[in-house]
Design an enzyme around this catalytic site. Structure first.
Site, PDB file in Angstrom:
ATOM      1  N   PRO A   2       5.498  -4.397   4.504  1.00 54.58           N
ATOM      2  CA  PRO A   2       4.678  -5.183   5.444  1.00 54.58           C
ATOM      3  C   PRO A   2       3.257  -5.380   4.908  1.00 54.58           C
ATOM      4  O   PRO A   2       2.660  -4.448   4.379  1.00 54.58           O
ATOM      5  CB  PRO A   2       4.656  -4.323   6.713  1.00 54.58           C
ATOM      6  CG  PRO A   2       5.745  -3.343   6.567  1.00 54.58           C
ATOM      7  CD  PRO A   2       5.970  -3.152   5.095  1.00 54.58           C
ATOM      8  N   GLU A   3       2.766  -6.600   5.010  1.00 55.40           N
ATOM      9  CA  GLU A   3       1.404  -6.921   4.591  1.00 55.40           C
ATOM     10  C   GLU A   3       0.586  -7.243   5.846  1.00 55.40           C
ATOM     11  O   GLU A   3       1.049  -7.054   6.957  1.00 55.40           O
ATOM     12  CB  GLU A   3       1.432  -8.108   3.621  1.00 55.40           C
ATOM     13  CG  GLU A   3       2.354  -7.866   2.423  1.00 55.40           C
ATOM     14  CD  GLU A   3       2.415  -9.035   1.453  1.00 55.40           C
ATOM     15  OE1 GLU A   3       1.449  -9.805   1.389  1.00 55.40           O
ATOM     16  OE2 GLU A   3       3.434  -9.180   0.764  1.00 55.40           O
TER      17      GLU A   3
END
Ligand SMILES: [Zn+2]
Length: 271
Positions: A2-3
């Site tokens: 996840p960014e």
């Protein structure tokens, strides 16, 4: 992994679901993932605490507690924060830490690969993730970004991934922003012209903002706090699209490796 957009989506969902709740019990099933403040144990600092606010710093979800301490969560590859309704009997699969609230609802920190971490930070702890500037903050101006690249010889894509410079950008959004700006990912950062730097600054913000609006990108295990997949995978121009036509010039997307990371880009229109 996840960014920024995925973590932001998770944090917003969690804020709706758990803010105001008070922790009644903590079960740590895998001790290595739950780190207490400076040598202190993890569980006692959480029990009885009310969750005041849920936010994001870089790729970390940060939960502020009434005592002033903070619970910072990094999901790494496969971590998930899942809220369960009261009366649920089984924790989410692969739950490593389980918080039960006084109303019977629960927060599961689940992680198949066990790289994710929960860190409980004492009140006043100056922890600030890796320190990079938030790319959607007011401080991240076009002028600031232009200056950041002065004298930097690292490939521009590697620069974008450096969490001590800019917080929250990972492989997906680095590839997409460079495509949008028409910049070859391997270009040494300092060789970008001033107009190119300004284009890239705008592209970084635009891509991240659009991805937040789409509730993130689900190309792997990512789901938000309500268990829903994101939608930005349908808008990706280059990431993961080896051999497909570039949406701008029609040439096939290529994949090379920069800084040991797979990098998708277009030889036709990224210079
Ligand atoms: Zn192209």
């Amino acid at each position: 992994m996840p960014e920024l957009p995925e973590v932001e989506t998770i944090a917003r969902g969690l804020a709706n679901a758990v803010a105001g709740k008070t922790v009644a019990a903590v079960a740590v099933r895998l001790p290595k993932v739950a780190v207490g403040p400076a040598g202190a144990p993890f569980e006692p600092g959480l029990i009885g605490q009310t969750l005041v606010r849920v936010g994001r710093r870089g790729k970390w979800v940060v939960i502020e507690l009434a005592s002033g301490s903070r619970l910072a969560v990094h999901l790494r590859m496969t971590g998930q924060l899942v809220v369960q309704a009261s009366g649920t009997t089984e924790p989410h699969p692969y739950t490593n830490v389980l918080l039960t609230f006084t109303d019977g609802t629960r927060l599961c920190f689940a992680d198949v690969r066990q790289f994710g971490r929960m860190r409980l930070l004492a009140a006043g702890d100056p922890w600030d993730a890796d320190g990079g500037i938030e790319p959607l903050s007011e401080g991240f101006t076009s002028d600031a970004f232009v200056s950041m690249l002065v004298g930097r010889r690292t490939p521009i894509k590697t620069f974008l991934l450096d969490q001590t410079r800019i917080a929250g950008i990972g492989n997906i959004y680095a590839c997409e922003a460079l495509w949008e700006a028409g910049i070859r990912p391997s270009r040494p950062s300092h060789t970008l012209s001033r107009p190119a730097r300004r284009r890239l600054h705008g592209a970084v913000r635009n891509v991240l903002q659009r991805a937040i609006e789409a509730r993130g990108t689900s190309v792997d295990d990512y789901v938000d706090a309500e268990g829903l997949r994101g939608g930005f995978q349908n808008q990706l121009a280059v990431y993961g699209r080896l051999g497909e036509p570039c949406p701008r010039c029609g040439k096939p997307i290529v994949r090379t490796v920069i800084g040991q990371r797979g990098t998708w880009w277009c030889r036709g229109c990224q210079k």
